[in-house]
Write a protein that holds these residues in place. Structure first.
Motif, PDB file in Angstrom:
ATOM      1  N   PRO A  32     -25.433  16.176 -38.217  1.00 10.07           N
ATOM      2  CA  PRO A  32     -24.359  17.108 -37.868  1.00 10.07           C
ATOM      3  C   PRO A  32     -24.563  17.757 -36.494  1.00 10.07           C
ATOM      4  CG  PRO A  32     -24.933  17.356 -40.166  1.00 10.07           C
ATOM      5  CD  PRO A  32     -25.933  16.405 -39.577  1.00 10.07           C
ATOM      6  N   GLU A  33     -25.809  17.981 -36.117  1.00  4.06           N
ATOM      7  CA  GLU A  33     -26.079  18.603 -34.818  1.00  4.06           C
ATOM      8  C   GLU A  33     -25.813  17.667 -33.639  1.00  4.06           C
ATOM      9  OE1 GLU A  33     -28.120  18.481 -37.469  1.00  4.06           O
ATOM     10  OE2 GLU A  33     -30.237  18.218 -36.853  1.00  4.06           O
ATOM     11  N   ASP A  34     -25.498  16.412 -33.905  1.00  3.35           N
ATOM     12  CA  ASP A  34     -25.089  15.490 -32.845  1.00  3.35           C
ATOM     13  C   ASP A  34     -23.603  15.647 -32.504  1.00  3.35           C
ATOM     14  OD1 ASP A  34     -27.191  13.017 -34.357  1.00  3.35           O
ATOM     15  OD2 ASP A  34     -27.622  14.184 -32.538  1.00  3.35           O
ATOM     16  N   THR A  35     -22.896  16.453 -33.269  1.00  4.33           N
ATOM     17  CA  THR A  35     -21.482  16.670 -33.015  1.00  4.33           C
ATOM     18  C   THR A  35     -21.274  17.286 -31.639  1.00  4.33           C
ATOM     19  OG1 THR A  35     -20.925  16.918 -35.355  1.00  4.33           O
ATOM     20  CG2 THR A  35     -19.433  17.946 -33.758  1.00  4.33           C
ATOM     21  N   ALA A  36     -20.452  16.636 -30.834  1.00  2.00           N
ATOM     22  CA  ALA A  36     -20.230  17.085 -29.457  1.00  2.00           C
ATOM     23  C   ALA A  36     -19.215  16.163 -28.793  1.00  2.00           C
ATOM     24  CB  ALA A  36     -21.523  17.062 -28.660  1.00  2.00           C
ATOM     25  N   VAL A  37     -18.767  16.581 -27.627  1.00  2.00           N
ATOM     26  CA  VAL A  37     -18.037  15.669 -26.749  1.00  2.00           C
ATOM     27  C   VAL A  37     -19.081  14.958 -25.893  1.00  2.00           C
ATOM     28  CG1 VAL A  37     -16.349  15.437 -24.899  1.00  2.00           C
ATOM     29  CG2 VAL A  37     -15.994  17.135 -26.706  1.00  2.00           C
ATOM     30  N   TYR A  38     -19.020  13.654 -25.888  1.00  2.00           N
ATOM     31  CA  TYR A  38     -19.984  12.851 -25.145  1.00  2.00           C
ATOM     32  C   TYR A  38     -19.343  12.352 -23.856  1.00  2.00           C
ATOM     33  CZ  TYR A  38     -23.316  12.881 -28.971  1.00  2.00           C
ATOM     34  OH  TYR A  38     -24.231  13.279 -29.912  1.00  2.00           O
ATOM     35  N   TYR A  39     -20.092  12.527 -22.775  1.00  2.00           N
ATOM     36  CA  TYR A  39     -19.607  12.164 -21.449  1.00  2.00           C
ATOM     37  C   TYR A  39     -20.500  11.101 -20.818  1.00  2.00           C
ATOM     38  CZ  TYR A  39     -17.023  16.596 -21.708  1.00  2.00           C
ATOM     39  OH  TYR A  39     -16.192  17.618 -22.081  1.00  2.00           O
ATOM     40  N   CYS A  40     -19.871  10.201 -20.125  1.00  2.00           N
ATOM     41  CA  CYS A  40     -20.562   9.226 -19.291  1.00  2.00           C
ATOM     42  C   CYS A  40     -20.543   9.764 -17.855  1.00  2.00           C
ATOM     43  CB  CYS A  40     -19.824   7.883 -19.366  1.00  2.00           C
ATOM     44  SG  CYS A  40     -20.515   6.571 -18.367  1.00  2.00           S
ATOM     45  N   ALA A  41     -21.645   9.594 -17.162  1.00  2.00           N
ATOM     46  CA  ALA A  41     -21.722  10.096 -15.792  1.00  2.00           C
ATOM     47  C   ALA A  41     -22.568   9.151 -14.953  1.00  2.00           C
ATOM     48  CB  ALA A  41     -22.321  11.497 -15.768  1.00  2.00           C
ATOM     49  N   THR A  42     -22.371   9.229 -13.638  1.00  2.00           N
ATOM     50  CA  THR A  42     -23.138   8.377 -12.755  1.00  2.00           C
ATOM     51  C   THR A  42     -23.373   9.045 -11.412  1.00  2.00           C
ATOM     52  OG1 THR A  42     -23.295   6.138 -11.828  1.00  2.00           O
ATOM     53  CG2 THR A  42     -21.132   7.178 -11.779  1.00  2.00           C
ATOM     54  N   ALA A  43     -24.415   8.614 -10.750  1.00  2.00           N
ATOM     55  CA  ALA A  43     -24.726   9.085  -9.410  1.00  2.00           C
ATOM     56  C   ALA A  43     -25.493   7.981  -8.702  1.00  2.00           C
ATOM     57  CB  ALA A  43     -25.544  10.364  -9.458  1.00  2.00           C
ATOM     58  N   GLY A  57     -16.729  10.818 -16.724  1.00  2.00           N
ATOM     59  CA  GLY A  57     -15.581  10.442 -17.520  1.00  2.00           C
ATOM     60  C   GLY A  57     -14.985  11.669 -18.163  1.00  2.00           C
ATOM     61  N   LYS A  58     -13.899  11.480 -18.915  1.00  2.00           N
ATOM     62  CA  LYS A  58     -13.220  12.619 -19.543  1.00  2.00           C
ATOM     63  C   LYS A  58     -13.838  12.993 -20.877  1.00  2.00           C
ATOM     64  CE  LYS A  58      -8.817  11.916 -17.219  1.00  2.00           C
ATOM     65  NZ  LYS A  58      -7.352  11.704 -17.376  1.00  2.00           N
ATOM     66  N   GLY A  59     -14.692  12.140 -21.398  1.00  2.00           N
ATOM     67  CA  GLY A  59     -15.389  12.447 -22.631  1.00  2.00           C
ATOM     68  C   GLY A  59     -14.739  11.858 -23.863  1.00  2.00           C
ATOM     69  N   THR A  60     -15.548  11.702 -24.903  1.00  2.00           N
ATOM     70  CA  THR A  60     -15.075  11.225 -26.199  1.00  2.00           C
ATOM     71  C   THR A  60     -15.748  12.050 -27.281  1.00  2.00           C
ATOM     72  OG1 THR A  60     -14.776   9.253 -27.594  1.00  2.00           O
ATOM     73  CG2 THR A  60     -16.831   9.395 -26.363  1.00  2.00           C
ATOM     74  N   LEU A  61     -14.977  12.481 -28.267  1.00  4.74           N
ATOM     75  CA  LEU A  61     -15.482  13.393 -29.294  1.00  4.74           C
ATOM     76  C   LEU A  61     -16.174  12.632 -30.413  1.00  4.74           C
ATOM     77  CD1 LEU A  61     -15.662  16.247 -30.532  1.00  4.74           C
ATOM     78  CD2 LEU A  61     -13.406  15.825 -31.553  1.00  4.74           C
ATOM     79  N   VAL A  62     -17.375  13.100 -30.733  1.00  6.29           N
ATOM     80  CA  VAL A  62     -18.131  12.591 -31.878  1.00  6.29           C
ATOM     81  C   VAL A  62     -18.307  13.736 -32.864  1.00  6.29           C
ATOM     82  CG1 VAL A  62     -20.349  11.705 -32.663  1.00  6.29           C
ATOM     83  CG2 VAL A  62     -19.330  10.827 -30.543  1.00  6.29           C
ATOM     84  N   THR A  63     -17.856  13.520 -34.084  1.00  3.20           N
ATOM     85  CA  THR A  63     -17.984  14.523 -35.129  1.00  3.20           C
ATOM     86  C   THR A  63     -18.780  13.931 -36.285  1.00  3.20           C
ATOM     87  OG1 THR A  63     -15.842  15.481 -34.536  1.00  3.20           O
ATOM     88  CG2 THR A  63     -16.777  16.107 -36.666  1.00  3.20           C
ATOM     89  N   VAL A  64     -19.875  14.593 -36.637  1.00  2.00           N
ATOM     90  CA  VAL A  64     -20.727  14.125 -37.722  1.00  2.00           C
ATOM     91  C   VAL A  64     -20.627  15.133 -38.863  1.00  2.00           C
ATOM     92  CG1 VAL A  64     -23.033  13.392 -38.415  1.00  2.00           C
ATOM     93  CG2 VAL A  64     -22.278  13.090 -36.037  1.00  2.00           C
ATOM     94  N   SER A  65     -20.128  14.684 -39.988  1.00  2.00           N
ATOM     95  CA  SER A  65     -19.954  15.577 -41.132  1.00  2.00           C
ATOM     96  C   SER A  65     -21.183  15.527 -42.030  1.00  2.00           C
ATOM     97  CB  SER A  65     -18.708  15.179 -41.919  1.00  2.00           C
ATOM     98  OG  SER A  65     -18.865  13.874 -42.448  1.00  2.00           O
ATOM     99  N   SER A  66     -21.463  16.653 -42.670  1.00  2.00           N
ATOM    100  CA  SER A  66     -22.653  16.732 -43.538  1.00  2.00           C
ATOM    101  C   SER A  66     -22.328  16.323 -44.955  1.00  2.00           C
ATOM    102  CB  SER A  66     -23.199  18.150 -43.507  1.00  2.00           C
ATOM    103  OG  SER A  66     -22.207  19.063 -43.907  1.00  2.00           O
TER     104      SER A  66
END
Length: 126
Positions: free
Chosen positions: A89-100, A117-126
C-alpha cells in the motif's frame, strides 16, 4: 526537446504486480541520457525510485524498492520500464519518468532532471 510518456498504472491489490513503461522521443534524445523513475504520494515530496543509463548495465534503486522493482530498457523502442512486484500500500503514488543528459546515477535527484513525463497513478489496496 525530449518527450516522455508513461503508461501502465492502475489499481492492484497488495502483493500484486504492475509494469510501467516510459516511451521517450525527441530530436535531442540520445543514448547519453540517464533515465529514472520517481514517485510522489499525496502530501509527500517526489522521491527517487530507480534509474539506469541508456547504455551499460548499471542500475540504482531506492532502498524501499530493492528486490521488488526492476528497471529495464528497450533501446530499439526508446523505452524504459519499471517492473513492480510484491506491491505494498505504501507504494501508492503517481509515478513519473524523467531523464537528464549524462547524469551520474549516484547523483540522480528530482531537481536535477531536465525532462519529465506527466505521470501515471499506481494505487495499491490493502
Amino acid at each position: 526537446q525530449v518527450q516522455l510518456v508513461e503508461s501502465g498504472g492502475g489499481l492492484v491489490q497488495a502483493g500484486g504486480s504492475l509494469r510501467l513503461s516510459c516511451a521517450a522521443s525527441g530530436r535531442t534524445f540520445s543514448v547519453s541520457y540517464t533515465m529514472a523513475w520517481f514517485r510522489q504520494a499525496p502530501g509527500k515530496e517526489r522521491e527517487f525510485v530507480a534509474g539506469m543509463y541508456w547504455s551499460g548495465p548499471a542500475t540504482r534503486y531506492a532502498d524501499s524498492v530493492k528486490g521488488r522493482f526492476t528497471i529495464s530498457r528497450d533501446n530499439a523502442k526508446s523505452s524504459v520500464s519499471l517492473q513492480m512486484n510484491s506491491l505494498k500500500p505504501e507504494d501508492t503514488a503517481v509515478y513519473y519518468c524523467a531523464t537528464a543528459p549524462s547524469m551520474p546515477l549516484s547523483r540522480v535527484v528530482a531537481h536535477g532532471m531536465d525532462y519529465w513525463g506527466k505521470g501515471t497513478l499506481v494505487t495499491v489496496s490493502s
